[in-house]
Enzyme design. Structure first.
Site, PDB file in Angstrom:
ATOM      1  N   LYS B  83       0.848  -1.197   0.000  1.00 23.37           N
ATOM      2  CA  LYS B  83       0.000   0.000   0.000  1.00 23.37           C
ATOM      3  C   LYS B  83       0.882   1.245   0.000  1.00 23.37           C
ATOM      4  O   LYS B  83       1.919   1.279   0.688  1.00 23.37           O
ATOM      5  CB  LYS B  83      -0.917  -0.018   1.232  1.00 23.37           C
ATOM      6  CG  LYS B  83      -2.014   1.039   1.233  1.00 23.37           C
ATOM      7  CD  LYS B  83      -2.960   0.861   2.426  1.00 23.37           C
ATOM      8  CE  LYS B  83      -4.100   1.865   2.437  1.00 23.37           C
ATOM      9  NZ  LYS B  83      -5.022   1.646   3.587  1.00 23.37           N
ATOM     10  N   SER B 158      -9.908   1.381   2.430  1.00 22.58           N
ATOM     11  CA  SER B 158      -9.013   2.186   1.608  1.00 22.58           C
ATOM     12  C   SER B 158      -7.884   1.395   0.952  1.00 22.58           C
ATOM     13  O   SER B 158      -7.234   1.898   0.043  1.00 22.58           O
ATOM     14  CB  SER B 158      -8.395   3.284   2.471  1.00 22.58           C
ATOM     15  OG  SER B 158      -7.565   2.705   3.475  1.00 22.58           O
ATOM     16  N   SER B 182     -10.202  -1.018   6.695  1.00 24.25           N
ATOM     17  CA  SER B 182      -9.598  -0.762   5.388  1.00 24.25           C
ATOM     18  C   SER B 182      -8.821  -1.932   4.787  1.00 24.25           C
ATOM     19  O   SER B 182      -8.389  -1.847   3.640  1.00 24.25           O
ATOM     20  CB  SER B 182      -8.684   0.462   5.456  1.00 24.25           C
ATOM     21  OG  SER B 182      -9.454   1.629   5.383  1.00 24.25           O
TER      22      SER B 182
END
Ligand SMILES: [Mg+2]
Ligand SMILES: [Zn+2]
Lengths: 112, 486, 482
Positions: B83, B158, B182
């Site tokens: 990420k 996310s 997330s």
């Protein structure tokens, strides 16, 4: 038009989020909002706060606040020097540099 | 699927043992995955940056180590999708925000160093909701990521880029961060395993903060065992993070084969209320499967969870408003010029942050501001205590809790963009574990009426990762149909 | 009372003193805590506030804060950190990590040399900011074209010591800061150097009619960095407030800035413009809860405090020190020069001489004084005491010793051409003169006091003024003794 400064400090005591609150909060957070954004955000934030009204309304007298999920204390390190970053690398990240220092436009208003 | 594609579908454990044994080169493994990326990334936009050259160098180094007979670690040659809120030395780390465009951190996150020590190959930095604020990966300065199962749908968020990358076979493993769901929610939407560890089990050093008391880094994988392996690699004490727990990483794989015989499973009403009927049906089937495997499943009600979402949407933005103050145009990242310093701060932040980030900064600033702290932030902290205590009561009678990961399957891109509250509601079931700092995992369990994956969520007490993975493995075995390969 | 305030008004002063701690590293990272290094060389991801970085608390800073608390008689308590949120270019994270509602030290006291006592509200840990240089128009902030920031100081550990509003005069405020500085230096927590900014003072000043119990509206004067500024600023501010009230006006609660050159305070920020700091618990740090054993271990490491050291010096004077000597003792202890003085008295040098040389000659250059080899100093004063060197010669040798940080006083005296008197030649000179004046000597032996002056004068003449009068007297007495 861009709103930069709202009426300083004073909040209304009512729970409903007002446009003036959003202006004040944007000033504290150093964000400029256009009139349209101000309108939009006031509505959106008000609906989130409406949703959160259940929490605000709870009687939680005597319940201690949890700031942290861990019941840990006394996390410390020894007072021993570790390498710092190389200055060239540090200054290369900066938008503006002068005399090996970070350069910023003139500061208006005094230090807090 | 091509031969390369099949190769890309192997588990991380398989790849690592083949590479370590010299049966397969890390370079070949990497090329196979890069080929998949080349064919599907244009449709999905899972990555902010694909690190082909860096990854090739790294793979070659691992192959040299193997040839020299040196130890190469448990993830030798395994590509990992990272990420883009995890700092990588010298490599752009943007958090999908304009305000960090071009910023190259002068240091690696602790998890990045641990991946390197384990022989992993970072294949790219994945797309995300800006500063991890969102549940759809639409709030990105470089545009949305698409769900590999249906490109008209969101991958969740996310950490949607990492979830999509693993689901699409771009990498067998991914890392995300989970502040209010997330990792788990996009794992559910993309049909992969996604897990949030106990708060403090994985170092946050080098994770760009959203809400510090809730953030935790965790694994994505196609199998429960792979997720457990990745957690063992990244976890364990780090002196650079004061909130990192003492001791080694959780022994996540230690109970994988044990099954659930005799376990007490609480099917939690609040983790199903409001779930779509097809999602709820899959959760009940999962509960049934665990019962068949010998678990004692009982319904449990934890009413305090109903306040979790409100508390979360006060606490997380409050911490975020402070964490994101540093993006002021002075030391790194974007600067928009203005005649004085404060105006420069405002111009920079106004241009650099997207709408959702601004909304949360303002919400959090408001919750902390004079006159409102007690009613909002203080009250939310007290609700947090209630949630922690409610969990403790539930775990007195149950070993784990079971529920849905998200109320629905993946929704259409754009469908919730104008209604922040509706978007926030998709975190309803994942938030309680963040508030308490407990581990939780989402395991794919069949599909919804729309054919899209459904995730079932297992929750466990702090540091009960071995148990959590054991239950997840049992669910994996009982999955009603073959995993759908997008 | 202020020289100008008169008897009708009373000042109420509370002080906030920020003190940089003498640690090796910063409060939350391993960067060097050093003054005067090249800009932006002691910085890392943590103290630059880079995304993803996290603070880890420095044991050395905590122990120095505990030492300060112990020395001020505070209760050392479980504590925690908050974030104080405000935007400013010298603040890398745009928040300061500081102790807010749970400070490590609460409720102490500081007794001043005049016997008055000032209560200490709290002494808490927090981090310092970077240093801003204003470019253009003589470095003044408002006229500056732009500003330059060096983050070497960002994250340096501070203890902020907050007094109760119990100080009543500018002189008492000055005495409080001087005594506090001496205490901080004595604990080893600080170097107490106001001129380098390692101690900075904010003063809360209000006035009220003498005898009135109700507090007036206060103004806070920021960043006073010398004892002189502190005294002047308080007196100016009190006079300003009295003049305003006398004229029928009211005081606005505000933050004010002291302009050293203009000698006046001016408005920085009114209460209405006050920042909303949005304090909340720092989620990246866990609470601090020092156990009794740790607190005791730190307390055991603290050396004697200034009050105790002043008593020890005073005890060296038979019948007690004179008022002038008391002032000298105060200055010597404030400057931390008492161990030097004690090295001389321990070697047999009379206290009066040791105090005079320490307070008058040595104290003029504190930096050099603190470097000075104690044995050199003690040996030199021994030579003056036994008459080998005159006062003038001693001072000349002392100047060289201070410059060099030490050395052999006899050798330096020789270098300076004082050799004739440096090896017992005084005794020889006296003996020669006694032999040359038998009648006068007989009168001296019989007790004629006037003859003392005769012989001392003769010896001075013979030595070109380089003899020590007292030493000559002592030698005469020795020769006359039966
Ligand atoms: Mg302070
Ligand atoms: Zn540092």
């Amino acid at each position: 038009m861009t709103v930069e400064n709202g009426p300083a400090g004073a909040h209304p005591s009512t729970a409903a989020l007002s446009r003036a609150d959003v202006v004040h909060v944007a000033r504290l957070a150093r964000l400029d909002l256009s009139e349209d954004e101000l309108e939009l955000f006031t509505g959106q934030l008000a609906s989130v706060l409406d949703y959160a009204a259940d929490v605000a309304a709870l009687d939680l007298t005597g319940v201690r606040p949890t700031a942290h999920p861990l019941p840990v204390v006394n996390v410390l390190r020894d007072d021993v020097v570790a390498p710092s970053l190389e200055r060239d690398i540090v200054l290369a990240m900066a938008p503006s540099v002068e005399d090996d220092r970070f350069s910023v436009p003139r500061i208006v208003g005094e230090e807090p | 699927m091509s031969a390369d594609g099949r190769s890309a579908r192997r588990t991380a454990a398989d790849i690592a043992s083949a590479v370590a044994a010299g049966e397969e080169s890390a370079a070949a493994v990497l090329d196979a995955h890069l080929a998949v990326i080349e064919s599907r990334e244009p449709d999905l936009h899972a990555f902010v940056s694909v690190l082909g050259d860096e990854a090739r160098e790294r793979a070659a180094a691992i192959d040299r180590s193997v040839a020299a007979g040196e130890p190469v670690g448990p993830l030798a040659g395994v590509p990992v999708a990272l990420k883009d809120n995890l700092c990588t030395l010298g490599l752009a780390t943007t958090c999908s925000s304009k305000i960090l465009e071009g910023w190259r951190p002068p240091y690696d996150a602790t998890v990045v160093r641990r991946l390197a020590d384990a022989g992993a190959v970072i294949i790219g930095k994945t797309n995300m909701d800006e500063f991890a604020m969102g549940s759809s990966t639409e709030n990105s300065s470089s545009g949305p990521t698409r769900n590999p199962h249906d490109t008209a749908k969101v991958p969740g968020g996310s950490s949607g880029g990492s979830a999509a990358a693993v689901a699409a076979g771009f990498a067998p493993l991914g890392l995300g961060s989970d502040t209010g769901g997330s990792i788990r929610q996009p794992a559910a939407f993309c049909g992969v395993v996604g897990m949030k560890p106990t708060y403090g089990a994985v170092s946050r050093y080098g994770l760009v903060a959203f809400a510090s008391s809730l953030d935790q880094i965790g694994p994505f994988a196609t199998t429960v065992a792979d997720a457990a392996l990745l957690l063992e690699v990244i976890g364990g004490h780090d002196p650079a993070d004061s909130t990192s727990l003492d001791g080694p990483a959780p022994a996540a794989r230690s109970r994988l084969g044990e099954g659930v015989d005799g376990l007490r499973v609480g099917l939690c009403a609040q983790l199903l209320t409001g779930a779509a009927p097809d999602v709820a049906a899959r959760v009940h089937e999962a509960a049934e499967a665990l019962a068949v495997a010998g678990a004692r499943v009982e319904e449990v009600s934890i009413p305090e969870f109903d306040y979790g979402l409100s508390a979360y949407y006060l606490l997380a933005p409050a911490e975020a408003s402070s964490n994101l103050a540093r993006y002021d145009g002075v030391r790194y990242g974007l600067r928009v010029d203005a005649p004085d310093a404060a105006a420069m701060n405002r111009a920079t932040r106004t241009a650099g942050f997207g709408a959702e980030v601004k909304r949360r900064i303002m919400l959090g600033t408001y919750a902390l501001s004079a006159g409102y702290y007690d009613a909002y932030y203080g009250q939310a902290q007290r609700v947090r205590t209630l949630v922690v205590e409610a969990f403790a009561r539930a775990y007195a009678d149950h070993d784990v809790l079971l529920g849905a990961t998200a109320p629905t399957t993946a929704f259409a891109i754009g469908s919730k963009a104008d209604d922040p509250l509706a978007m926030y509601l998709s975190d309803l079931f994942t938030i309680p574990s963040n508030l308490a700092g407990h581990p939780a995992i989402s395991v794919p369990f069949g599909t919804g009426d729309d054919g899209l994956p459904v995730g079932v969520q297992v929750l466990a007490p702090a540091l009960a990762e071995p148990l959590l993975f054991a239950v997840a493995a049992a669910l994996e075995v009982a999955t009603p149909q073959e995993e759908t390969v997008p | 009372m202020s020289t100008t305030l008169g008897d009708d008004w009373e000042m109420v002063i509370g002080l906030e003193v920020h003190c940089e701690l003498l640690t090796a590293t910063k409060l939350f990272c391993g960067c060097r805590n050093a003054f005067g290094d090249e800009p932006n060389t002691n910085v890392c991801p943590v103290c630059l506030g880079l995304p993803g970085s996290l603070p880890v608390l420095n044991t050395g800073a905590v122990e120095r804060a505990m030492a300060i608390g112990t020395a001020l008689g505070c209760e050392i308590r479980p504590s925690s950190f908050h974030r104080k949120n405000y935007f400013y270019p010298d603040q890398p994270k745009d928040y300061q990590i500081s102790q807010y509602d749970e400070p490590i030290n609460t409720g102490g006291r500081l007794e001043l040399p005049d016997g008055s006592v000032v209560g200490i509200t709290r002494a808490h840990l927090e981090e310092d900011t970077g240093k801003t240089l204003h470019v253009g128009e003589g470095g003044r902030i408002h006229a500056a074209d732009h500003s330059l920031v060096d983050y070497n100081r960002a994250g340096v550990p501070l203890v902020e010591i907050v007094s109760e509003p119990e100080i009543r005069t500018a002189a008492q405020a000055r005495a409080y800061v001087a005594e506090l500085r001496a205490v901080l230096v004595a604990t080893g927590a600080s170097d107490g150097r106001m001129e380098e900014g390692s101690m900075r003072v904010d003063a809360n000043v209000s006035v009220r009619p003498a005898g009135n119990e109700v507090m007036g509206t206060r103004c806070e004067i920021k960043n006073l960095n010398s004892l002189r500024s502190l005294t002047r600023a308080i007196e100016y501010e009190a006079d300003r407030q009295v003049a305003l009230l006398d004229a029928g006006g009211t005081i606005d609660q505000e933050t004010r800035h002291w302009d050293e050159e203009a000698g006046r305070t001016s408005t920085m920020r009114s209460k209405e413009e006050a920042n909303d700091y949005r304090y909340f618990p720092e989620p990246d740090l866990v609470p601090l809860a020092p156990g009794a054993e740790w607190i005791e271990r730190v307390a055991a490491g603290i050396g004697p405090l200034p009050a105790e050291r002043r008593l020890a010096l005073a005890a060296l004077f038979d019948g007690g020190p004179t008022p002038a000597q008391r002032d000298q003792i105060l200055a010597v202890v404030d400057l931390g020069l008492d161990p030097l003085l004690r090295s001389a008295t321990d070697a047999g040098v009379p206290a009066t001489l040791a105090l005079a040389r320490t307070a008058n000659e040595v104290a003029t250059d504190t930096d050099a004084a603190l470097r000075l080899e104690r044995t050199s100093f003690a040996t030199l004063l021994g030579l003056e005491a036994n008459g080998t060197l005159s006062a003038t010669q001693t001072k000349a040798v002392l100047a060289v010793l201070l410059e060099r940080g030490g050395g052999d006083p006899g050798g330096i005296a020789a270098e300076l051409g004082f050799e004739s008197l440096s090896s017992g030649s005084l005794a020889a000179t006296v003996a020669d003169i006694v032999a040359a004046h038998p009648d006068e000597w007989a009168r001296f032996v019989e007790g004629d006091k006037k003859m003392t002056g005769f012989f001392v004068g003769a010896v001075m003449k013979a030595t070109g003024g380089n003899a020590n009068g007292k030493a000559v007297t002592a030698e005469l007495a020795r020769l006359a003794a039966p």
